[in-house]
Design a protein around this motif. Sequence first.
Motif, PDB file in Angstrom:
ATOM      1  N   ALA A   1       0.834  -1.206   0.000  1.00 52.11           N
ATOM      2  CA  ALA A   1       0.000   0.000   0.000  1.00 52.11           C
ATOM      3  C   ALA A   1       0.867   1.253   0.000  1.00 52.11           C
ATOM      4  CB  ALA A   1      -0.941   0.000   1.193  1.00 52.11           C
ATOM      5  N   TYR A   2       1.947   1.237   0.776  1.00 46.79           N
ATOM      6  CA  TYR A   2       2.842   2.392   0.804  1.00 46.79           C
ATOM      7  C   TYR A   2       3.482   2.624  -0.566  1.00 46.79           C
ATOM      8  CZ  TYR A   2       6.707   5.490   1.669  1.00 46.79           C
ATOM      9  OH  TYR A   2       7.580   6.529   1.576  1.00 46.79           O
ATOM     10  N   LEU A   3       3.918   1.561  -1.201  1.00 48.26           N
ATOM     11  CA  LEU A   3       4.519   1.710  -2.521  1.00 48.26           C
ATOM     12  C   LEU A   3       3.519   2.279  -3.521  1.00 48.26           C
ATOM     13  CD1 LEU A   3       6.672  -1.530  -2.685  1.00 48.26           C
ATOM     14  CD2 LEU A   3       7.501   0.830  -2.496  1.00 48.26           C
ATOM     15  N   LEU A   4       2.268   1.956  -3.347  1.00 48.76           N
ATOM     16  CA  LEU A   4       1.238   2.486  -4.239  1.00 48.76           C
ATOM     17  C   LEU A   4       0.957   3.965  -3.990  1.00 48.76           C
ATOM     18  CD1 LEU A   4      -1.269  -0.496  -4.181  1.00 48.76           C
ATOM     19  CD2 LEU A   4       0.126   0.235  -6.126  1.00 48.76           C
ATOM     20  N   CYS A   5       0.870   4.362  -2.726  1.00 46.70           N
ATOM     21  CA  CYS A   5       0.419   5.727  -2.434  1.00 46.70           C
ATOM     22  C   CYS A   5       1.504   6.650  -1.892  1.00 46.70           C
ATOM     23  CB  CYS A   5      -0.770   5.701  -1.485  1.00 46.70           C
ATOM     24  SG  CYS A   5      -0.350   5.171   0.187  1.00 46.70           S
ATOM     25  N   GLN A   6       2.627   6.114  -1.440  1.00 43.04           N
ATOM     26  CA  GLN A   6       3.769   6.890  -0.959  1.00 43.04           C
ATOM     27  C   GLN A   6       3.493   7.698   0.306  1.00 43.04           C
ATOM     28  OE1 GLN A   6       6.956   6.725  -2.520  1.00 43.04           O
ATOM     29  NE2 GLN A   6       5.871   4.958  -3.292  1.00 43.04           N
TER      30      GLN A   6
END
Length: 173
Positions: free
Chosen positions: A27-32
């Motif tokens: 999720a972090y990689l998707l939304c930063q």
Amino acid sequence: MPMAGPVRDEQYTAYVAARLPWLQRVAYLLCQDWDRADDLVQVALTRLYVRWNRASSVENLDGYTRTVLVRVFLAEQRTGWWRRVSVREPPEPDPDSDSADHDGDLDLRAALRELAPRQRAAVVLRFYCDLSVEQTAAVLNCSTGTVKSQTSRGLTALRQALLPTMSIGEETA
């Protein structure tokens, strides 16, 4: 036959406890953004819980869960809500990162953040989640050609963002 309440909840809780760090990282990689990643994971896990009887019987539960997460991310991108409430801050270091090149990590995350949402999703699924073109197409609910073009455009943009700029008069080797 549907599972009984306590057994169902125990299985769901055990799965989520084991896979939560992985889901948060994707999720972090998707939304930063770690806070937004937590929100995405929460929505995805709520949807997973609602469909747990069906989901728990699929052959690849991680794949099913990842698909739910990516689709939650893409649906949120289409609403425009995230643009109104998003705070643009420098990306935070990954607390689980064992990389010694923190500046390089930050550069990569900043470049990844600048990609269009579907390009970012394609790149993350292909290279972080190590999915094939066909698997990525299934997650994104698009054709393999679209995955290839989104991945290609995303990688081109990442390369351009990460290449050091050359000063005028400098020769290329």
